[in-house]
Design a protein around this motif. Structure first.
Motif, short mmCIF file in Angstrom:
data_model
loop_
_atom_site.label_atom_id
_atom_site.label_comp_id
_atom_site.label_asym_id
_atom_site.label_seq_id
_atom_site.Cartn_x
_atom_site.Cartn_y
_atom_site.Cartn_z
N LEU A 73 11.69 4.56 -11.54
CA LEU A 73 11.12 5.07 -12.77
C LEU A 73 10.63 6.49 -12.56
O LEU A 73 9.54 6.72 -12.06
CB LEU A 73 9.96 4.18 -13.24
N ALA A 74 11.45 7.44 -12.92
CA ALA A 74 11.11 8.87 -12.83
C ALA A 74 10.75 9.31 -11.42
O ALA A 74 10.03 10.28 -11.22
CB ALA A 74 9.98 9.21 -13.80
N GLY A 75 11.23 8.58 -10.41
CA GLY A 75 11.00 8.97 -9.02
C GLY A 75 9.54 8.99 -8.62
O GLY A 75 9.11 9.80 -7.82
N ARG A 76 8.74 8.09 -9.15
CA ARG A 76 7.30 8.05 -8.87
C ARG A 76 7.05 7.63 -7.42
O ARG A 76 7.60 6.64 -6.95
CB ARG A 76 6.63 7.08 -9.83
N PHE A 77 6.19 8.37 -6.74
CA PHE A 77 5.85 8.11 -5.34
C PHE A 77 4.73 7.07 -5.27
O PHE A 77 3.68 7.23 -5.89
CB PHE A 77 5.41 9.41 -4.68
N LEU A 78 4.96 6.01 -4.52
CA LEU A 78 3.95 4.97 -4.30
C LEU A 78 3.86 4.68 -2.80
O LEU A 78 4.80 4.95 -2.05
CB LEU A 78 4.33 3.68 -5.02
N THR A 79 2.74 4.10 -2.41
CA THR A 79 2.61 3.62 -1.04
C THR A 79 2.14 2.17 -1.11
O THR A 79 1.29 1.83 -1.93
CB THR A 79 1.66 4.52 -0.20
N ASP A 80 2.76 1.33 -0.30
CA ASP A 80 2.51 -0.11 -0.36
C ASP A 80 1.85 -0.61 0.92
O ASP A 80 2.30 -0.29 2.02
CB ASP A 80 3.83 -0.88 -0.51
N LEU A 81 0.81 -1.42 0.76
CA LEU A 81 0.20 -2.09 1.90
C LEU A 81 1.21 -3.11 2.41
O LEU A 81 1.62 -4.01 1.69
CB LEU A 81 -1.09 -2.79 1.47
N ARG A 82 1.61 -2.98 3.67
CA ARG A 82 2.60 -3.90 4.26
C ARG A 82 1.99 -4.87 5.25
O ARG A 82 2.40 -6.02 5.33
CB ARG A 82 3.71 -3.11 4.95
N HIS A 83 1.05 -4.39 6.06
CA HIS A 83 0.46 -5.21 7.12
C HIS A 83 -1.03 -4.90 7.18
O HIS A 83 -1.44 -3.76 6.99
CB HIS A 83 1.11 -4.89 8.48
N ALA A 84 -1.83 -5.94 7.45
CA ALA A 84 -3.27 -5.74 7.49
C ALA A 84 -3.92 -6.70 8.47
O ALA A 84 -3.41 -7.78 8.75
CB ALA A 84 -3.87 -5.92 6.10
N TRP A 85 -5.06 -6.27 8.97
CA TRP A 85 -5.91 -7.09 9.82
C TRP A 85 -7.35 -6.85 9.35
O TRP A 85 -7.71 -5.72 8.98
CB TRP A 85 -5.78 -6.67 11.28
#
Length: 194
Positions: free
Chosen positions: A51-63
């Motif tokens: 969608l319009a090349g929107r930049f996102l960052t995703d939480l993948r791993h957590a402790w």
């Protein structure tokens, strides 16, 4: 601090031997976070939406330390428009620089997000498996507005490099597998013709 550097070595071996997956990501983060007396640690991966090349960052791993709410409990971290929340942080990470900040000093939208999660202080380091910025690793202190010492920054940079190496190895394994599949499909008809 010596124990923490030893744990970075152990986490690096784990990530290179087994790859970056939910179990190893969480284990590697915990190995390093515990001796650092960090409440939470996370790995985020960047992506661009269709969608319009929107930049996102995703939480993948957590402790998270027992008794501290896991970052995985916060849905906003699954598709965070980081540039909207903290443009200067995004620019720093993209340029290969760490971000070392108390929640009070964070940009307004990011400060609100951190405070909602009970975070007092963050340290972020970029993950760069090759030439392109892939994501970042974060340490979070939920008990004090911590000013991260240079050796702590160095330690997180080492962990970020280990994660980057794991991502790079996974990409190389995937590429080699694709080449093998392509060669097999090309050679199969030739073998059948003889």
């Amino acid at each position: 601090m010596v124990e923490a550097f030893t744990k970075v070595s152990e986490a690096s071996r784990l990530l290179l031997d087994k790859g970056l997956c939910p179990a190893t990501g969480s284990d590697a983060l915990g190995m390093v976070a515990r001796p650092m007396k960090v409440d939470r640690a996370c790995i985020f991966e960047n992506r661009t939406t269709n969608l319009a090349g929107r930049f996102l960052t995703d939480l993948r791993h957590a402790w998270a330390e027992p008794g501290v709410v896991s970052p995985l409990a916060h849905p906003v971290l699954r598709a965070l428009p980081l540039r909207d929340y903290a443009m200067a942080w995004t620019d720093m990470l993209e340029a290969g620089m760490p971000v070392n900040c108390t929640s009070r000093e964070a940009p307004p939208m990011m400060r609100e997000l951190l405070e909602r999660q009970g975070v007092q202080s963050v340290l972020l380091c970029p993950i760069v498996p090759a030439k392109q910025w892939w994501g970042f690793v974060a340490f979070e202190d939920c008990h004090q507005a911590r000013i991260w010492r240079p050796e702590e920054v160095s330690l997180l940079k080492s962990l970020a490099r280990a994660i980057g190496a794991s991502v790079r190895h996974a990409n190389m394994r995937s590429s080699l597998s694709q080449v093998r599949t392509n060669l097999t499909s090309v050679l199969r008809p030739v073998v059948g013709d003889t």
